[in-house]
Design a protein around this motif. Structure first.
Motif, PDB file in Angstrom:
ATOM      1  N   GLY A  69       6.700  -1.678  -3.931  1.00  0.00           N
ATOM      2  CA  GLY A  69       5.855  -1.219  -5.036  1.00  0.00           C
ATOM      3  C   GLY A  69       4.388  -1.454  -4.745  1.00  0.00           C
ATOM      4  O   GLY A  69       3.542  -0.597  -5.021  1.00  0.00           O
ATOM      5  N   LEU A  70       4.081  -2.599  -4.163  1.00  0.00           N
ATOM      6  CA  LEU A  70       2.697  -2.913  -3.811  1.00  0.00           C
ATOM      7  C   LEU A  70       2.175  -1.951  -2.753  1.00  0.00           C
ATOM      8  O   LEU A  70       1.047  -1.455  -2.854  1.00  0.00           O
ATOM      9  CB  LEU A  70       2.602  -4.356  -3.323  1.00  0.00           C
ATOM     10  N   VAL A  71       2.983  -1.674  -1.752  1.00  0.00           N
ATOM     11  CA  VAL A  71       2.579  -0.731  -0.701  1.00  0.00           C
ATOM     12  C   VAL A  71       2.333   0.651  -1.303  1.00  0.00           C
ATOM     13  O   VAL A  71       1.346   1.324  -0.967  1.00  0.00           O
ATOM     14  CB  VAL A  71       3.635  -0.675   0.429  1.00  0.00           C
ATOM     15  N   ALA A 103     -15.747   0.400  -2.831  1.00  0.00           N
ATOM     16  CA  ALA A 103     -14.985  -0.127  -3.968  1.00  0.00           C
ATOM     17  C   ALA A 103     -13.480  -0.017  -3.703  1.00  0.00           C
ATOM     18  O   ALA A 103     -12.721  -0.948  -4.003  1.00  0.00           O
ATOM     19  CB  ALA A 103     -15.355   0.617  -5.244  1.00  0.00           C
ATOM     20  N   GLY A 104     -13.048   1.086  -3.134  1.00  0.00           N
ATOM     21  CA  GLY A 104     -11.632   1.268  -2.822  1.00  0.00           C
ATOM     22  C   GLY A 104     -11.138   0.250  -1.815  1.00  0.00           C
ATOM     23  O   GLY A 104     -10.034  -0.292  -1.954  1.00  0.00           O
ATOM     24  N   ARG A 105     -11.952  -0.044  -0.820  1.00  0.00           N
ATOM     25  CA  ARG A 105     -11.557  -1.038   0.179  1.00  0.00           C
ATOM     26  C   ARG A 105     -11.428  -2.425  -0.433  1.00  0.00           C
ATOM     27  O   ARG A 105     -10.527  -3.185  -0.087  1.00  0.00           O
ATOM     28  CB  ARG A 105     -12.550  -1.042   1.334  1.00  0.00           C
ATOM     29  N   VAL A 106     -12.349  -2.748  -1.336  1.00  0.00           N
ATOM     30  CA  VAL A 106     -12.279  -4.046  -2.008  1.00  0.00           C
ATOM     31  C   VAL A 106     -11.020  -4.131  -2.866  1.00  0.00           C
ATOM     32  O   VAL A 106     -10.298  -5.142  -2.851  1.00  0.00           O
ATOM     33  CB  VAL A 106     -13.548  -4.309  -2.847  1.00  0.00           C
ATOM     34  N   VAL A 107     -10.720  -3.063  -3.604  1.00  0.00           N
ATOM     35  CA  VAL A 107      -9.523  -3.044  -4.448  1.00  0.00           C
ATOM     36  C   VAL A 107      -8.264  -3.197  -3.589  1.00  0.00           C
ATOM     37  O   VAL A 107      -7.358  -3.962  -3.923  1.00  0.00           O
ATOM     38  CB  VAL A 107      -9.469  -1.758  -5.302  1.00  0.00           C
ATOM     39  N   ILE A 108      -8.208  -2.501  -2.471  1.00  0.00           N
ATOM     40  CA  ILE A 108      -7.044  -2.592  -1.580  1.00  0.00           C
ATOM     41  C   ILE A 108      -6.932  -4.005  -1.009  1.00  0.00           C
ATOM     42  O   ILE A 108      -5.836  -4.561  -0.920  1.00  0.00           O
ATOM     43  CB  ILE A 108      -7.119  -1.526  -0.476  1.00  0.00           C
ATOM     44  N   LEU A 109      -8.054  -4.602  -0.636  1.00  0.00           N
ATOM     45  CA  LEU A 109      -8.032  -5.975  -0.133  1.00  0.00           C
ATOM     46  C   LEU A 109      -7.470  -6.925  -1.178  1.00  0.00           C
ATOM     47  O   LEU A 109      -6.598  -7.749  -0.880  1.00  0.00           O
ATOM     48  CB  LEU A 109      -9.443  -6.415   0.269  1.00  0.00           C
ATOM     49  N   VAL A 110      -7.927  -6.797  -2.402  1.00  0.00           N
ATOM     50  CA  VAL A 110      -7.437  -7.663  -3.474  1.00  0.00           C
ATOM     51  C   VAL A 110      -5.954  -7.424  -3.728  1.00  0.00           C
ATOM     52  O   VAL A 110      -5.186  -8.369  -3.933  1.00  0.00           O
ATOM     53  CB  VAL A 110      -8.276  -7.458  -4.759  1.00  0.00           C
ATOM     54  N   ALA A 112      -3.780  -6.519  -1.590  1.00  0.00           N
ATOM     55  CA  ALA A 112      -2.991  -6.992  -0.449  1.00  0.00           C
ATOM     56  C   ALA A 112      -2.936  -8.513  -0.363  1.00  0.00           C
ATOM     57  O   ALA A 112      -2.129  -9.051   0.402  1.00  0.00           O
ATOM     58  CB  ALA A 112      -3.560  -6.423   0.845  1.00  0.00           C
ATOM     59  N   LEU A 113      -3.741  -9.219  -1.122  1.00  0.00           N
ATOM     60  CA  LEU A 113      -3.778 -10.682  -1.026  1.00  0.00           C
ATOM     61  C   LEU A 113      -2.429 -11.353  -1.273  1.00  0.00           C
ATOM     62  O   LEU A 113      -2.105 -12.319  -0.560  1.00  0.00           O
ATOM     63  CB  LEU A 113      -4.843 -11.242  -1.967  1.00  0.00           C
ATOM     64  N   PRO A 114      -1.604 -10.906  -2.220  1.00  0.00           N
ATOM     65  CA  PRO A 114      -0.298 -11.553  -2.370  1.00  0.00           C
ATOM     66  C   PRO A 114       0.559 -11.490  -1.101  1.00  0.00           C
ATOM     67  O   PRO A 114       1.264 -12.448  -0.775  1.00  0.00           O
ATOM     68  CB  PRO A 114       0.360 -10.783  -3.521  1.00  0.00           C
ATOM     69  N   ILE A 115       0.483 -10.386  -0.377  1.00  0.00           N
ATOM     70  CA  ILE A 115       1.249 -10.271   0.867  1.00  0.00           C
ATOM     71  C   ILE A 115       0.682 -11.236   1.906  1.00  0.00           C
ATOM     72  O   ILE A 115       1.439 -11.903   2.630  1.00  0.00           O
ATOM     73  CB  ILE A 115       1.246  -8.820   1.389  1.00  0.00           C
ATOM     74  N   VAL A 116      -0.633 -11.328   1.990  1.00  0.00           N
ATOM     75  CA  VAL A 116      -1.259 -12.246   2.946  1.00  0.00           C
ATOM     76  C   VAL A 116      -0.859 -13.685   2.618  1.00  0.00           C
ATOM     77  O   VAL A 116      -0.522 -14.469   3.526  1.00  0.00           O
ATOM     78  CB  VAL A 116      -2.798 -12.075   2.927  1.00  0.00           C
ATOM     79  N   LEU A 117      -0.878 -14.050   1.347  1.00  0.00           N
ATOM     80  CA  LEU A 117      -0.468 -15.395   0.945  1.00  0.00           C
ATOM     81  C   LEU A 117       0.999 -15.664   1.282  1.00  0.00           C
ATOM     82  O   LEU A 117       1.355 -16.753   1.731  1.00  0.00           O
ATOM     83  CB  LEU A 117      -0.719 -15.598  -0.546  1.00  0.00           C
ATOM     84  N   GLU A 118       1.846 -14.685   1.078  1.00  0.00           N
ATOM     85  CA  GLU A 118       3.278 -14.842   1.400  1.00  0.00           C
ATOM     86  C   GLU A 118       3.483 -15.031   2.894  1.00  0.00           C
ATOM     87  O   GLU A 118       4.257 -15.888   3.328  1.00  0.00           O
ATOM     88  CB  GLU A 118       4.053 -13.628   0.901  1.00  0.00           C
TER      89      GLU A 118
END
Length: 128
Positions: A69-71, A103-110, A112-118
């Motif tokens: 869903g995140l992807v 702005a889109g890149r920042v939103v995508i980075l934010v 994606a953070l849960p995946i990076v943390l996992e």
């Protein structure tokens, strides 16, 4: 819907917009926006099919539905940002298009953070 139909529709809309742009640039922008909506509506059935496949894949993976869903959301944001930036660039507002991209890149980075943390959690668990 075949790719040839999409291409033909796109070319027809582009020719129409270019023809009108000489005399009424504001109408040409409306034609460009309408053609984007039309092309999106034309690919909607294929898009629904692809989302269905991703949903099935997420259901097959243990706990993977959240990540699928995140992807899908990240892909959706990327497409929307590209569309918005392209429309602004077509309207001659490249500075606004650049800001939309950022702005889109920042939103995508934010997003994606849960995946990076996992991933970091998994790596730290393996090292401990």
């Amino acid at each position: 819907m075949t790719i040839l139909q999409l291409i033909a529709t796109g070319i027809l809309c582009a020719v129409l917009a270019l023809t009108v742009k000489k005399h009424r640039p504001e109408i040409a922008l409306v034609i460009t926006l309408a053609s984007g909506v039309l092309l999106f509506l034309m690919i909607l059935p294929e898009l629904r099919f692809a989302i269905g496949i991703f949903t099935q894949l997420g259901d097959m993976l243990d706990g993977g539905a959240v990540y699928i869903g995140l992807v899908l959301r990240v892909i959706g944001v990327a497409y929307m940002v590209e569309l918005g930036a392209s429309v602004c660039a077509d309207a001659g507002e490249s500075a606004i298009a650049t800001k939309i991209d950022l702005a889109g890149r920042v939103v995508i980075l934010v997003m994606a953070l849960p995946i990076v943390l996992e991933i970091a959690s998994i790596v730290l668990g393996l090292l401990a």
